[in-house]
Design a protein around this motif. Structure first.
Motif, PDB file in Angstrom:
ATOM      1  N   ASN A 193       6.042 -15.905   2.032  1.00 59.73           N
ATOM      2  CA  ASN A 193       5.570 -14.763   1.695  1.00 59.73           C
ATOM      3  C   ASN A 193       6.954 -15.127   0.281  1.00 59.73           C
ATOM      4  O   ASN A 193       6.441 -14.223  -0.085  1.00 59.73           O
ATOM      5  N   THR A 194       7.750 -14.795   0.428  1.00 57.56           N
ATOM      6  CA  THR A 194       8.712 -14.988  -0.927  1.00 57.56           C
ATOM      7  C   THR A 194       8.212 -15.682  -2.123  1.00 57.56           C
ATOM      8  O   THR A 194       8.122 -15.076  -2.702  1.00 57.56           O
TER       9      THR A 194
ATOM     10  N   GLU B  18       4.994 -18.470   7.682  1.00 62.46           N
ATOM     11  CA  GLU B  18       5.145 -17.707   6.842  1.00 62.46           C
ATOM     12  C   GLU B  18       5.953 -16.707   5.944  1.00 62.46           C
ATOM     13  O   GLU B  18       5.201 -16.096   4.932  1.00 62.46           O
TER      14      GLU B  18
ATOM     15  N   PRO C 222       1.470  -4.996   1.024  1.00 61.57           N
ATOM     16  CA  PRO C 222       0.690  -6.049   1.066  1.00 61.57           C
ATOM     17  C   PRO C 222      -0.526  -4.970   0.488  1.00 61.57           C
ATOM     18  O   PRO C 222      -0.576  -3.604   0.840  1.00 61.57           O
TER      19      PRO C 222
ATOM     20  N   ASP D 234       4.797 -15.711  -2.891  1.00 62.01           N
ATOM     21  CA  ASP D 234       4.061 -15.202  -3.324  1.00 62.01           C
ATOM     22  C   ASP D 234       4.167 -14.080  -3.597  1.00 62.01           C
ATOM     23  O   ASP D 234       3.430 -13.504  -4.640  1.00 62.01           O
ATOM     24  N   HIS D 235       5.615 -13.316  -3.209  1.00 65.58           N
ATOM     25  CA  HIS D 235       5.723 -11.649  -3.470  1.00 65.58           C
ATOM     26  C   HIS D 235       6.634 -11.380  -3.597  1.00 65.58           C
ATOM     27  O   HIS D 235       6.670 -10.188  -5.003  1.00 65.58           O
TER      28      HIS D 235
ATOM     29  N   GLY E  20       0.053 -13.317   7.283  1.00 63.53           N
ATOM     30  CA  GLY E  20       1.902 -13.763   7.452  1.00 63.53           C
ATOM     31  C   GLY E  20       2.010 -12.544   8.045  1.00 63.53           C
ATOM     32  O   GLY E  20       3.008 -12.828   8.975  1.00 63.53           O
TER      33      GLY E  20
ATOM     34  N   HIS F 129      -4.972 -14.733   2.163  1.00 60.87           N
ATOM     35  CA  HIS F 129      -4.342 -14.003   2.274  1.00 60.87           C
ATOM     36  C   HIS F 129      -4.210 -13.262   3.504  1.00 60.87           C
ATOM     37  O   HIS F 129      -4.999 -12.779   4.266  1.00 60.87           O
TER      38      HIS F 129
END
Length: 142
Positions: free
Chosen positions: A60-61, A56, A97, A63-64, A108, A105
């Motif tokens: 996240n890296t 997770e 977030p 996706d974000h 995570g 989504h």
């Protein structure tokens, strides 16, 4: 840093891997971590928690941290008697977030905080570091 395939199956006390923060590469990192945990004979439930929380943090890296430009994700896993610590680091930009992330989504960070015994998320201007620590207890603990 090691890359997938560099693992020789030995139960090394530390795993260090750096890969592009892309879904396929992150899946490979998850497999590297799972192999390392198996080599250490980490019990199944604990290994599953470590693997899921780390995945997770790594996904996240993609996706974000790097939504528009490519970048790398670094995975470090360390084991010593009574402790497993996993650190995931990116050098992208922290995106807080969203209030309504949708049904696929937003799970995570809650998992990252719930699965380990201790978790910190440290966003800076130079990237984000997620550190997760487990303190195995009882028979069969590592």
């Amino acid at each position: 840093m090691a890359r997938s395939g560099d693992l020789d199956g030995a139960a090394e006390p530390e795993l260090r891997v750096c890969r592009p923060a892309r879904t396929d590469d992150i899946t490979g990192l998850r497999h590297d971590l799972a192999g390392w945990l198996r080599a250490l004979d980490v019990p199944g439930d604990l290994a599953g928690d470590v693997e899921l929380a780390a995945y997770e943090a790594m996904i996240n890296t993609a996706d974000h941290a790097y939504p528009k430009t490519p970048g790398d994700v670094e995975l470090t896993a360390h084991h010593e008697a009574g402790l497993i610590r996993v650190t995931v680091t990116d050098h992208g930009r922290w995106l807080p977030p969203t209030a309504n992330p949708g049904p696929l989504h937003g799970r995570g960070l809650p998992l990252i905080r719930a699965l380990p015994d201790d978790a910190t998320v440290d966003p800076t201007e130079r990237g984000t570091t997620v550190t997760m620590t487990w303190y195995p207890k009882g028979p069969g603990s590592t």
